[in-house]
Design an enzyme around this catalytic site. Structure first.
Site, PDB file in Angstrom:
ATOM      1  N   GLN A 227      57.301  55.947 -49.268  1.00 60.07           N
ATOM      2  CA  GLN A 227      57.550  54.928 -50.291  1.00 60.07           C
ATOM      3  C   GLN A 227      58.901  54.259 -50.069  1.00 60.07           C
ATOM      4  O   GLN A 227      59.931  54.932 -49.961  1.00 60.07           O
ATOM      5  CB  GLN A 227      57.499  55.568 -51.690  1.00 60.07           C
ATOM      6  CG  GLN A 227      57.633  54.576 -52.836  1.00 60.07           C
ATOM      7  CD  GLN A 227      56.474  53.591 -52.901  1.00 60.07           C
ATOM      8  OE1 GLN A 227      55.329  53.946 -52.687  1.00 60.07           O
ATOM      9  NE2 GLN A 227      56.787  52.336 -53.196  1.00 60.07           N
TER      10      GLN A 227
ATOM     11  N   LYS B  23      49.295  55.578 -57.407  1.00 61.13           N
ATOM     12  CA  LYS B  23      48.567  55.879 -56.165  1.00 61.13           C
ATOM     13  C   LYS B  23      47.912  57.250 -56.239  1.00 61.13           C
ATOM     14  O   LYS B  23      46.739  57.411 -55.870  1.00 61.13           O
ATOM     15  CB  LYS B  23      49.539  55.820 -54.970  1.00 61.13           C
ATOM     16  CG  LYS B  23      50.059  54.423 -54.666  1.00 61.13           C
ATOM     17  CD  LYS B  23      51.140  54.462 -53.594  1.00 61.13           C
ATOM     18  CE  LYS B  23      51.669  53.062 -53.305  1.00 61.13           C
ATOM     19  NZ  LYS B  23      52.776  53.035 -52.345  1.00 61.13           N
TER      20      LYS B  23
ATOM     21  N   ASP C 217      50.051  52.543 -44.135  1.00 58.41           N
ATOM     22  CA  ASP C 217      50.747  51.311 -44.502  1.00 58.41           C
ATOM     23  C   ASP C 217      50.584  50.241 -43.432  1.00 58.41           C
ATOM     24  O   ASP C 217      50.864  49.064 -43.670  1.00 58.41           O
ATOM     25  CB  ASP C 217      52.243  51.582 -44.726  1.00 58.41           C
ATOM     26  CG  ASP C 217      52.598  51.724 -46.192  1.00 58.41           C
ATOM     27  OD1 ASP C 217      51.870  51.161 -47.031  1.00 58.41           O
ATOM     28  OD2 ASP C 217      53.600  52.386 -46.507  1.00 58.41           O
TER      29      ASP C 217
END
Length: 312
Positions: free
Chosen positions: A99, A55, A122
């Site tokens: 995460q 990422k 997200d």
């Protein structure tokens, strides 16, 4: 008469999206705005570390500022909440990603809800879930958003289709069903408690498999000519299972011999032969997730500043 199924190339589509995001970033930078993403990675989880590095690398390639915070596994929920609060207040950070998975002693739900909805790249915050349900602009979960991009960019209309989603997770199944419904599909959600699941899946013009079980969807469960979207990424480490999924497949056998495992989706490879189009594993939906994260970061940067989302 049989036709060869069309393979929906997630890697190529992800490349298109990243190229478009790079152009959007350049336009923002010209206005003095550099989109910023902060990733919180708690502890030492090798798979998560690899994913986060990917990422961060992609951010660099597209001109997005990124910052990785790596608190130790011993960190408390209160301490992570303090980190999130600090990131919420920072003007140079447009997106915050926690995460997963987090250590068991950390309250995941509390932390995800602590992220400002405007920075929730997200798409997990209840406010963004509500925006998705009501069809408002917002930040949508990356994997389901990637599914919709695959369909759109492959010129596969959704309106009016019978769509079946197998799996009801908050991360993929539920939001995917909502996006398909918003696109005017007729949607059925199936799960582990669904009776006669195969009968329902055989009615699907569009079948989305996101149940997390290798080869769960067999050929008998697929309507001939259906579009199959396979979200599953499962590592199979048993040699007999690998041979069962890929009989006589030299390339997969070589991969297994080298790595001791192969990746299999939630759809049995034999089922793809019946489809009209399908996403391969690997190289399908998984390739879109990071691309959509980058898109969400740019979208967040625009929404926070009242900039139109329309692409010229």
């Amino acid at each position: 008469m049989t036709t060869t199924p069309r393979i929906l190339d997630g890697i190529a589509i992800a490349g298109q999206i990243k190229a478009e995001v790079a152009v959007e970033v350049q336009a923002l930078v010209a206005r003095g705005i550099t989109p910023g993403l902060a990733v919180i990675l708690v502890g030492e989880v090798p798979a998560s570390q690899i994913y986060v590095r990917s990422k961060v690398k992609t951010c660099g390639e597209l001109g997005i500022f990124s910052e990785m915070l790596t608190p130790p596994e011993s960190i408390t929920t209160a301490e992570v909440l303090a980190v999130v609060a600090e990131l919420n207040a920072r003007e140079d950070i447009d997106g915050i990603l926690i995460q997963l998975p987090l250590p068991k002693h950390v309250d995941t739900k509390l932390l995800l809800e602590a992220v400002s909805p405007e920075k929730d790249v997200d798409g997990f915050h209840p406010v963004n879930v509500g925006r998705l349900q009501s069809g408002q602009p917002g930040l949508a979960p990356c994997t389901p958003a990637g599914i919709m991009e695959i369909l759109r960019r492959s010129d596969l209309p959704v309106a009016g289709l019978n769509a079946v989603v197998i799996g009801r997770s908050d991360i993929v199944g539920k939001p995917a069903a909502m996006m398909l419904l918003n696109a005017s599909a007729t949607v059925t959600i199936c799960h582990s408690k669904t009776k006669d699941l195969g009968k329902i899946s055989r009615e699907a013009d569009l079948l989305v498999a996101a149940i997390g079980r290798p080869g769960f969807v067999t050929a008998e469960m697929v309507k001939p000519g259906a579009t199959i979207i396979d979200v599953g990424i499962n590592r199979v480490t048993d040699a007999a299972e690998v041979e069962g999924f890929f009989p006589g497949h030299a390339e997969r056998a070589a991969t297994f011999a080298k790595r001791g495992s192969v990746v299999v989706g939630d759809v049995h490879p034999a089922a793809f032969a019946l489809s009209g189009a399908y996403t391969p594993v690997p190289g399908g939906v998984g390739a879109l997730t990071i691309a959509m994260l980058m898109q969400n970061t740019v979208t967040a940067a625009k929404l926070r500043r009242g900039i139109s989302l329309e692409k010229k």
